[in-house]
Enzyme design. Structure first.
Site, PDB file in Angstrom:
ATOM      1  N   ASP A   1     -58.252   2.696   1.968  1.00  0.00           N
ATOM      2  CA  ASP A   1     -58.194   3.265   0.569  1.00  0.00           C
ATOM      3  C   ASP A   1     -57.208   4.331   0.887  1.00  0.00           C
ATOM      4  O   ASP A   1     -57.386   5.461  -0.195  1.00  0.00           O
ATOM      5  CB  ASP A   1     -59.593   3.955   0.084  1.00  0.00           C
ATOM      6  CG  ASP A   1     -60.425   3.009   0.514  1.00  0.00           C
ATOM      7  OD1 ASP A   1     -60.400   1.896  -0.479  1.00  0.00           O
ATOM      8  OD2 ASP A   1     -61.652   2.889   0.439  1.00  0.00           O
TER       9      ASP A   1
ATOM     10  N   LYS B   1     -51.968   2.676  -0.431  1.00  0.00           N
ATOM     11  CA  LYS B   1     -51.251   1.746   0.012  1.00  0.00           C
ATOM     12  C   LYS B   1     -50.711   0.137  -1.130  1.00  0.00           C
ATOM     13  O   LYS B   1     -49.584   0.219  -1.194  1.00  0.00           O
ATOM     14  CB  LYS B   1     -51.815   0.284   1.108  1.00  0.00           C
ATOM     15  CG  LYS B   1     -52.295   1.313   2.258  1.00  0.00           C
ATOM     16  CD  LYS B   1     -52.690  -0.209   3.212  1.00  0.00           C
ATOM     17  CE  LYS B   1     -54.137  -0.465   2.574  1.00  0.00           C
ATOM     18  NZ  LYS B   1     -55.293   0.513   2.572  1.00  0.00           N
TER      19      LYS B   1
ATOM     20  N   LYS C   1     -49.681   1.294  -4.060  1.00  0.00           N
ATOM     21  CA  LYS C   1     -49.075   1.531  -5.131  1.00  0.00           C
ATOM     22  C   LYS C   1     -47.627   1.291  -4.003  1.00  0.00           C
ATOM     23  O   LYS C   1     -46.696   1.478  -4.482  1.00  0.00           O
ATOM     24  CB  LYS C   1     -48.976   2.971  -5.469  1.00  0.00           C
ATOM     25  CG  LYS C   1     -47.871   3.581  -6.310  1.00  0.00           C
ATOM     26  CD  LYS C   1     -48.173   5.009  -6.339  1.00  0.00           C
ATOM     27  CE  LYS C   1     -46.640   5.415  -5.858  1.00  0.00           C
ATOM     28  NZ  LYS C   1     -46.272   6.612  -6.336  1.00  0.00           N
TER      29      LYS C   1
ATOM     30  N   GLY D   1     -59.534  -3.918  -2.069  1.00  0.00           N
ATOM     31  CA  GLY D   1     -58.914  -3.140  -3.971  1.00  0.00           C
ATOM     32  C   GLY D   1     -57.912  -2.660  -3.395  1.00  0.00           C
ATOM     33  O   GLY D   1     -57.652  -1.344  -2.967  1.00  0.00           O
ATOM     34  N   HIS D   2     -56.789  -2.565  -3.718  1.00  0.00           N
ATOM     35  CA  HIS D   2     -55.370  -2.086  -4.544  1.00  0.00           C
ATOM     36  C   HIS D   2     -54.975  -1.831  -5.708  1.00  0.00           C
ATOM     37  O   HIS D   2     -55.141  -3.493  -6.420  1.00  0.00           O
ATOM     38  CB  HIS D   2     -54.652  -3.175  -3.662  1.00  0.00           C
ATOM     39  CG  HIS D   2     -54.255  -3.441  -2.463  1.00  0.00           C
ATOM     40  ND1 HIS D   2     -53.226  -4.200  -1.670  1.00  0.00           N
ATOM     41  CD2 HIS D   2     -54.935  -3.003  -1.134  1.00  0.00           C
ATOM     42  CE1 HIS D   2     -53.508  -3.937  -0.481  1.00  0.00           C
ATOM     43  NE2 HIS D   2     -54.640  -3.328   0.201  1.00  0.00           N
TER      44      HIS D   2
ATOM     45  N   GLN E   1     -57.430  -2.722   3.785  1.00  0.00           N
ATOM     46  CA  GLN E   1     -58.286  -1.382   4.822  1.00  0.00           C
ATOM     47  C   GLN E   1     -57.290  -1.222   5.626  1.00  0.00           C
ATOM     48  O   GLN E   1     -56.425  -0.302   5.272  1.00  0.00           O
ATOM     49  CB  GLN E   1     -58.844  -2.211   5.949  1.00  0.00           C
ATOM     50  CG  GLN E   1     -60.768  -2.886   4.689  1.00  0.00           C
ATOM     51  CD  GLN E   1     -59.656  -4.390   4.271  1.00  0.00           C
ATOM     52  OE1 GLN E   1     -59.477  -5.194   5.097  1.00  0.00           O
ATOM     53  NE2 GLN E   1     -60.374  -4.553   3.201  1.00  0.00           N
TER      54      GLN E   1
ATOM     55  N   ARG F   1     -68.678   2.654  -5.014  1.00  0.00           N
ATOM     56  CA  ARG F   1     -69.581   3.677  -4.256  1.00  0.00           C
ATOM     57  C   ARG F   1     -68.943   5.196  -4.163  1.00  0.00           C
ATOM     58  O   ARG F   1     -67.504   5.088  -4.324  1.00  0.00           O
ATOM     59  CB  ARG F   1     -69.621   3.398  -3.090  1.00  0.00           C
ATOM     60  CG  ARG F   1     -70.434   2.028  -3.042  1.00  0.00           C
ATOM     61  CD  ARG F   1     -71.566   1.434  -1.417  1.00  0.00           C
ATOM     62  NE  ARG F   1     -69.824   1.127  -1.065  1.00  0.00           N
ATOM     63  CZ  ARG F   1     -70.397  -0.158   0.160  1.00  0.00           C
ATOM     64  NH1 ARG F   1     -71.123   0.278   0.806  1.00  0.00           N
ATOM     65  NH2 ARG F   1     -68.969  -0.269   0.676  1.00  0.00           N
TER      66      ARG F   1
ATOM     67  N   ARG G   1     -66.455   7.681  -2.174  1.00  0.00           N
ATOM     68  CA  ARG G   1     -66.416   8.166  -1.040  1.00  0.00           C
ATOM     69  C   ARG G   1     -66.910   9.097  -0.437  1.00  0.00           C
ATOM     70  O   ARG G   1     -66.529   9.858  -0.804  1.00  0.00           O
ATOM     71  CB  ARG G   1     -64.914   7.469  -1.124  1.00  0.00           C
ATOM     72  CG  ARG G   1     -64.275   6.683  -2.093  1.00  0.00           C
ATOM     73  CD  ARG G   1     -62.778   6.048  -1.467  1.00  0.00           C
ATOM     74  NE  ARG G   1     -62.528   4.487  -2.116  1.00  0.00           N
ATOM     75  CZ  ARG G   1     -61.289   4.782  -2.984  1.00  0.00           C
ATOM     76  NH1 ARG G   1     -60.581   5.369  -3.387  1.00  0.00           N
ATOM     77  NH2 ARG G   1     -61.105   3.367  -3.542  1.00  0.00           N
TER      78      ARG G   1
ATOM     79  N   ASP H   1     -50.148  15.302  -4.797  1.00  0.00           N
ATOM     80  CA  ASP H   1     -50.804  15.606  -6.076  1.00  0.00           C
ATOM     81  C   ASP H   1     -51.999  16.419  -6.152  1.00  0.00           C
ATOM     82  O   ASP H   1     -52.392  17.533  -6.688  1.00  0.00           O
ATOM     83  CB  ASP H   1     -50.662  15.641  -7.110  1.00  0.00           C
ATOM     84  CG  ASP H   1     -50.969  13.521  -6.745  1.00  0.00           C
ATOM     85  OD1 ASP H   1     -51.170  13.032  -6.324  1.00  0.00           O
ATOM     86  OD2 ASP H   1     -50.719  12.964  -8.297  1.00  0.00           O
TER      87      ASP H   1
ATOM     88  N   VAL I   1     -46.211  11.436  -5.460  1.00  0.00           N
ATOM     89  CA  VAL I   1     -46.836  12.520  -6.413  1.00  0.00           C
ATOM     90  C   VAL I   1     -47.684  11.866  -7.858  1.00  0.00           C
ATOM     91  O   VAL I   1     -47.693  13.142  -8.389  1.00  0.00           O
ATOM     92  CB  VAL I   1     -45.751  12.653  -6.506  1.00  0.00           C
ATOM     93  CG1 VAL I   1     -45.015  13.677  -5.556  1.00  0.00           C
ATOM     94  CG2 VAL I   1     -44.619  12.936  -7.457  1.00  0.00           C
ATOM     95  N   GLY I   2     -48.320  10.816  -7.534  1.00  0.00           N
ATOM     96  CA  GLY I   2     -48.989  10.758  -8.376  1.00  0.00           C
ATOM     97  C   GLY I   2     -49.041   8.254  -8.467  1.00  0.00           C
ATOM     98  O   GLY I   2     -48.381   8.180  -7.513  1.00  0.00           O
TER      99      GLY I   2
HETATM  100  P1  IMP Z   1     -67.016  -5.491   5.169  1.00  0.00           P
HETATM  101  O1  IMP Z   1     -65.716  -5.650   5.027  1.00  0.00           O
HETATM  102  O2  IMP Z   1     -67.009  -6.246   3.858  1.00  0.00           O
HETATM  103  O3  IMP Z   1     -67.628  -6.115   5.868  1.00  0.00           O
HETATM  104  O4  IMP Z   1     -67.387  -3.965   5.048  1.00  0.00           O
HETATM  105  C1  IMP Z   1     -66.879  -3.115   6.149  1.00  0.00           C
HETATM  106  C2  IMP Z   1     -67.075  -1.484   6.140  1.00  0.00           C
HETATM  107  O5  IMP Z   1     -65.538  -1.309   5.979  1.00  0.00           O
HETATM  108  C3  IMP Z   1     -67.822  -1.294   5.291  1.00  0.00           C
HETATM  109  O6  IMP Z   1     -68.096   0.074   5.443  1.00  0.00           O
HETATM  110  C4  IMP Z   1     -66.859  -1.044   3.609  1.00  0.00           C
HETATM  111  O7  IMP Z   1     -67.252  -0.452   2.702  1.00  0.00           O
HETATM  112  C5  IMP Z   1     -65.540  -1.441   4.517  1.00  0.00           C
HETATM  113  N1  IMP Z   1     -64.288  -1.461   4.209  1.00  0.00           N
HETATM  114  C6  IMP Z   1     -64.472  -2.914   3.550  1.00  0.00           C
HETATM  115  N2  IMP Z   1     -62.941  -2.638   2.943  1.00  0.00           N
HETATM  116  C7  IMP Z   1     -62.605  -1.710   2.847  1.00  0.00           C
HETATM  117  C8  IMP Z   1     -61.627  -1.242   1.995  1.00  0.00           C
HETATM  118  O8  IMP Z   1     -60.967  -1.974   1.277  1.00  0.00           O
HETATM  119  N3  IMP Z   1     -61.138  -0.003   1.497  1.00  0.00           N
HETATM  120  C9  IMP Z   1     -62.743   1.232   2.436  1.00  0.00           C
HETATM  121  N4  IMP Z   1     -63.536  -0.052   3.038  1.00  0.00           N
HETATM  122  C10 IMP Z   1     -63.551  -0.773   3.219  1.00  0.00           C
END
Ligand code: IMP
Length: 411
Positions: free
Chosen positions: A13, A16, A18, A40-41, A224, A305, A307, A335, A401-402
């Site tokens: 998170d 990356k 952008k 999730g990008h 990740q 969820r 963060r 920013d 910056v945005g």
């Molecule tokens: P899993 O990859 O679904 O097995 O999750 C394992 C851990 O990695 C958990 O704490 C997830 O929240 C975290 N995680 C997996 N993918 C991401 C991501 O893209 N961003 C942030 N945390 C992630």
């Protein structure tokens, strides 16, 4: 033969998506090399989970490499979503490695049971089947894209073998007999995935090597972040695929000889999606974290969820820079950080080796979109970034910056 690898320097998170979208404008090939739809990008209005962010650049060929685990249903959904919004996706601009593993229904069911089994030690996974699919890959019980394109009887015999094993585990160990393990439905779905994904599936390494031989530019997009890597991250609260520079090579077939740049993406504060019981030494006091979370919308792109939010952790970032061999840093969210009147940075005291905090003034405006150069940034933001750069020991080459593609300062 320039290859640029983009790696998350924290717990994912970092923003990356952008940056990859921006860098893809000059890339011939964009490769996603790890993770699955747990990632999730966010690029503008789009949330991508599997398709590389380079898809928005019509000239870039996107590759989903062998290191990615693919939920075929979600991949098809993502392709359709893009196409419905005018982004063309075809076998010309999307290729999927024959070696990539499929997330099967049992992986998702097992992810749920295994989390329950961990009780207090729960990881807080995204429940996308990531742990089980990568366990099966290493255990050699996986189902790969090359299996999906087999002729019907061979596909069925491969499926039956794996299905029976998974069914035995689910029924005997977890007492699960639910309809998600209905064989008839699974084969029906697989045949649908086969016909839909067939045009994209191919041996991707030769495409990459040919492009390298022609001097084309390759961008590699990590999902990740390094602290979620199962070897070098905060194990066992990690993911199950490889999140470092080494993972980029292993998940694509690119050789170390071809790498020219490794860019670490650092968010100017730290976030982590995990259970409250897991250690997060630089976590901010809740009132400050809440302000920043609302300002920056710090909610998981995949699970929604909230963060956890903390100060920048320099000792960890130095370690991450070392593991990955960062040649430059991209810094995001400067920013948003301005919403706080002052900020802290955690560093390691050179004399006694203990973690200490430096407090610095912040409070700059949170709309920095009119800043086109480093010197346009508010003075305190410049001081903060210079301090971070000095403490980590890697130059900052890009500052975001945005949220938009052009809201970027290139130094
Ligand atoms: P899993 O990859 O679904 O097995 O999750 C394992 C851990 O990695 C958990 O704490 C997830 O929240 C975290 N995680 C997996 N993918 C991401 C991501 O893209 N961003 C942030 N945390 C992630």
């Amino acid at each position: 033969m320039p290859v640029t690898i983009v790696i998350g320097a924290q717990w994912g998170d970092e923003g990356k998506g952008k940056i990859v979208d921006y860098l893809a404008q000059k890339s011939d090939i964009c490769i996603r090399f790890n993770g699955g739809d747990n990632a999730g990008h966010t690029v503008g209005e789009f949330k991508l989970h599997l398709v590389p962010c380079g898809i928005f650049n019509s000239k870039t060929v996107c590759i989903i490499g062998n290191g990615v685990a693919i939920n075929p249903n979600n991949l098809i959904g993502e392709i359709e979503h893009l196409e419905n919004r005018g982004i063309s996706v075809s076998s010309k601009n999307l290729r999927i490695s024959t070696r990539a593993h499929l997330i099967m229904p049992w992986h998702i069911i097992l992810d749920g049971f295994q989390e329950e089994e961990r009780g207090q030690g729960k990881i807080g996974t995204t429940k996308k089947g990531i742990g089980p699919v990568f366990s099966d890959k290493i255990g050699r019980f996986g189902f790969r894209m090359e299996d999906l394109i087999l002729e019907r009887n061979k596909l069925e015999s491969k499926l039956k073998e794996l299905y029976e094993r998974a069914r035995t585990i689910l029924s005997k160990v977890y007492n699960y007999h639910g309809e998600d393990m209905d064989y008839g439905l699974i084969i029906q779905d697989l045949l649908r995935y086969q016909s839909r994904l067939f045009p994209y599936i191919t041996a991707t390494e030769p495409i990459i090597w040919k492009a390298l031989d022609k001097g084309k530019h390759i961008l590699m997009e990590g999902a990740q972040g390094t602290l979620l890597d199962p070897d070098f991250g905060t194990y066992p609260q990690t993911t199950s695929s490889l999140c470092t520079t080494n993972g980029a090579l292993q998940g694509s077939g690119v050789s170390w000889k071809d790498i020219t740049e490794v860019i670490g993406v650092v968010k100017v504060y730290t976030t982590r999606v995990c259970e409250k019981i897991h250690p997060f030494p630089t976590e901010m006091p809740q009132n400050m974290g809440d302000i920043l979370r609302e300002q920056a919308g710090e909610y998981g792109a995949t699970t929604g969820r909230s963060r956890r939010i903390g100060w920048l952790d320099i000792p960890r970032l130095k370690y991450v820079a070392r593991i990955n061999g960062f040649t430059a840093l991209v810094v995001t969210r400067i920013d948003n950080l301005g919403v706080l009147p002052s900020v802290k940075i955690c560093y390691q005291d050179a004399k006694d080796g203990r973690p200490k905090y430096i407090k610095m003034p912040a409070g700059w405006k949170t709309d920095l979109t009119d800043c086109l150069t480093f010197s346009d940034l508010p003075g305190d933001a410049q001081k903060y970034l210079k301090k971070v750069e000095k403490l980590i020991g890697v130059p900052i080459s890009i500052i975001s910056v945005g949220p938009e593609r052009n809201q970027i300062i290139v130094r």
